[in-house]
Design a protein around this motif. Structure first.
Motif, short mmCIF file in Angstrom:
data_model
loop_
_atom_site.label_atom_id
_atom_site.label_comp_id
_atom_site.label_asym_id
_atom_site.label_seq_id
_atom_site.Cartn_x
_atom_site.Cartn_y
_atom_site.Cartn_z
N LEU A 117 23.63 23.94 44.13
CA LEU A 117 23.34 22.90 42.55
C LEU A 117 23.62 21.74 41.78
N VAL A 118 24.81 22.42 41.52
CA VAL A 118 26.14 22.38 40.13
C VAL A 118 27.24 22.93 40.40
N THR A 119 28.25 21.46 40.35
CA THR A 119 29.52 21.65 40.05
C THR A 119 29.72 21.63 38.38
N ALA A 120 32.04 22.45 38.77
CA ALA A 120 31.88 22.59 37.18
C ALA A 120 32.76 21.49 36.98
N ARG A 121 33.72 20.93 35.95
CA ARG A 121 35.02 20.27 35.89
C ARG A 121 35.72 20.85 34.41
N PRO A 122 36.79 21.04 34.35
CA PRO A 122 37.50 21.28 33.12
C PRO A 122 37.14 19.89 32.05
N LEU A 123 37.65 19.90 31.21
CA LEU A 123 37.45 18.76 30.05
C LEU A 123 38.77 18.31 29.57
N LEU A 124 38.62 17.01 29.44
CA LEU A 124 40.61 16.62 29.14
C LEU A 124 40.35 15.88 27.78
N PRO A 125 41.05 15.98 27.23
CA PRO A 125 41.03 17.46 26.45
C PRO A 125 40.88 18.67 26.45
N ASN A 126 40.94 19.96 26.22
CA ASN A 126 40.47 21.19 26.51
C ASN A 126 39.62 20.79 25.12
N ILE A 127 38.45 21.63 25.29
CA ILE A 127 38.20 22.82 23.54
C ILE A 127 37.98 23.82 23.88
N ASP A 128 38.57 24.72 23.33
CA ASP A 128 38.52 26.22 23.23
C ASP A 128 37.64 26.76 21.87
N PHE A 129 37.83 28.13 22.95
CA PHE A 129 36.67 28.74 20.76
C PHE A 129 37.16 30.08 21.85
N ALA A 130 36.82 31.54 21.06
CA ALA A 130 36.97 32.45 21.43
C ALA A 130 35.99 33.00 20.90
N VAL A 131 36.23 34.51 22.36
CA VAL A 131 35.07 35.17 22.35
C VAL A 131 35.38 36.94 21.36
N HIS A 132 34.17 37.36 20.56
CA HIS A 132 34.57 37.97 20.14
C HIS A 132 33.90 39.56 20.49
N ILE A 133 34.28 40.32 20.23
CA ILE A 133 33.45 42.05 20.45
C ILE A 133 33.80 42.28 18.64
N MET A 134 32.33 42.99 17.92
CA MET A 134 32.30 43.15 16.94
C MET A 134 31.67 45.13 16.95
N ARG A 135 31.68 45.65 15.83
CA ARG A 135 31.17 46.35 15.23
C ARG A 135 31.46 47.15 13.84
N ALA A 136 29.86 47.58 13.28
CA ALA A 136 29.51 47.67 12.38
C ALA A 136 31.07 48.71 11.70
N LYS A 137 31.99 48.05 9.86
CA LYS A 137 33.32 49.14 9.56
C LYS A 137 32.17 50.18 9.64
N HIS A 138 31.33 50.46 8.44
CA HIS A 138 30.94 51.81 8.21
C HIS A 138 30.76 52.83 9.28
N GLN A 139 30.77 52.21 11.08
CA GLN A 139 30.58 53.18 11.48
C GLN A 139 31.16 53.39 12.53
N PRO A 140 32.64 54.45 13.31
CA PRO A 140 33.37 54.50 13.92
C PRO A 140 33.33 54.30 14.90
N ALA A 141 34.38 53.69 16.23
CA ALA A 141 34.07 52.80 17.53
C ALA A 141 34.09 54.80 17.82
N SER A 142 33.16 54.63 18.92
CA SER A 142 33.11 55.79 19.77
C SER A 142 34.10 55.90 20.58
N VAL A 143 34.74 57.14 21.63
CA VAL A 143 35.45 56.32 22.63
C VAL A 143 35.15 55.60 23.24
#
Length: 307
Positions: A252-278
């Motif tokens: 149904l759909v086709t995709a193409r990159p843009l010219l020029p590229n428009i970039d963004f970031a993907v982040h993982i976050m957690r609350a600082k007051h809660q230490p990250a578990s294994v």
């Protein structure tokens, strides 16, 4: 009575001899004898009587044994729990993510993680930017995953990946499209736009403004998934994040990159007051690998052809 004394006492109750108890505890027979004698010395009474080569509990030993079994059982449960926490073989993770990441990326990561850790359960919800930050700060979830997360004193933020926007088009337009599509091209077709009240929409809006191209949407949407559905129905063309683009139905759909590229970031976050578990740290690593798989598929599918 020290814990080691209690372990020797319990081992003798199970085996009936010092020698067998020492073997069970993986210590020498003299060491086990010394521990028993020290325990009896501290308590001020005997725990065992020697009868025909075996150690039989005294009345005091019998009373003590009932309580010691509960303690030893609890200790073994604690040891198992500590091993499981270290190995991240069981537990529960609460995940909140941007809607676009829950189309394919988060499900892929969870599937891969559970193949190795089938005893880990998950709770997953989609959240727009403001709610995503709030539920992480309130520790309503263990991890939040989103686009262009802004610095916050209460958040520990780690970049998962650099990503980019893609153009998506009805399948009927596929033969008209260049390998990479310039922003100005979208002005010639009904454009479906993402609202600019979150960082992803704002980042795209700023890039478009900087390019000098004025894109006037015929439809504004809150999520890129809605844009993808509209394009699939032939309502127009759109520019979406690469994870939404990667989830398109090629019939149904086709995709193409843009010219020029428009970039963004993907982040993982957690609350600082809660230490990250294994568990959370290991899932973050699986997320990074899953992201490469999803992005790699899109790049391979839409790589410009050599002429």
């Amino acid at each position: 009575m020290q814990l080691r004394h209690l372990e020797v006492f319990h081992a003798i109750m199970l085996t009936g001899t010092i020698t067998a108890a020492a073997k069970l505890l993986n210590i020498s027979q003299p060491a086990a004898t010394r521990l028993l004698l020290r325990a009896e010395d501290q308590l001020g009474y005997k725990l065992f009587d020697r009868v025909k080569g075996r150690l039989l509990p005294t009345r005091e030993g019998q009373v003590l044994h009932a309580e010691s079994e509960r303690i030893i059982s609890g200790l073994e449960n604690l040891r198992k729990l500590s091993r499981n926490l270290g190995a991240a073989t069981s537990g529960h993770l609460r995940i909140a993510a941007a809607p676009a990441l829950c189309i394919d990326l988060v499900p892929l990561a969870i599937s891969r993680f559970r193949q190795k850790h089938p005893d880990v359960s998950f709770e997953v919800e989609t959240r727009q930017y403001a709610d995503l930050v709030r539920v992480v700060l309130n520790h309503e979830v263990d991890l939040g995953i989103g686009f262009d997360i802004q610095s916050h004193p209460g958040l520990d933020i780690q970049k998962l990946a650099e990503a980019q926007f893609y153009g998506i088009f009805p399948k009927s337009m596929e033969n008209q499209l260049p390998a990479s599509v310039k922003l100005d091209w979208f002005r010639k077709h009904p454009f479906i736009g993402l609202r600019s009240d979150d960082p992803l929409g704002a980042a795209f809006g700023a890039a478009v403004k900087l390019s000098g191209v004025d894109l006037q949407p015929i439809v504004e949407v809150k999520t890129n998934q809605i844009a993808l559905s509209l394009v699939a129905r032939g309502a127009g063309v759109a520019i979406v994040d690469q994870y939404t683009a990667a989830a398109h139905d090629p019939r149904l759909v086709t995709a193409r990159p843009l010219l020029p590229n428009i970039d963004f970031a993907v982040h993982i976050m957690r609350a600082k007051h809660q230490p990250a578990s294994v568990l959370a740290r290991k899932f973050g690593a699986v997320m990074a690998q899953a992201e490469k798989s999803v992005s790699g598929t899109l790049v391979t599918t839409n790589r410009p052809q050599r002429t």
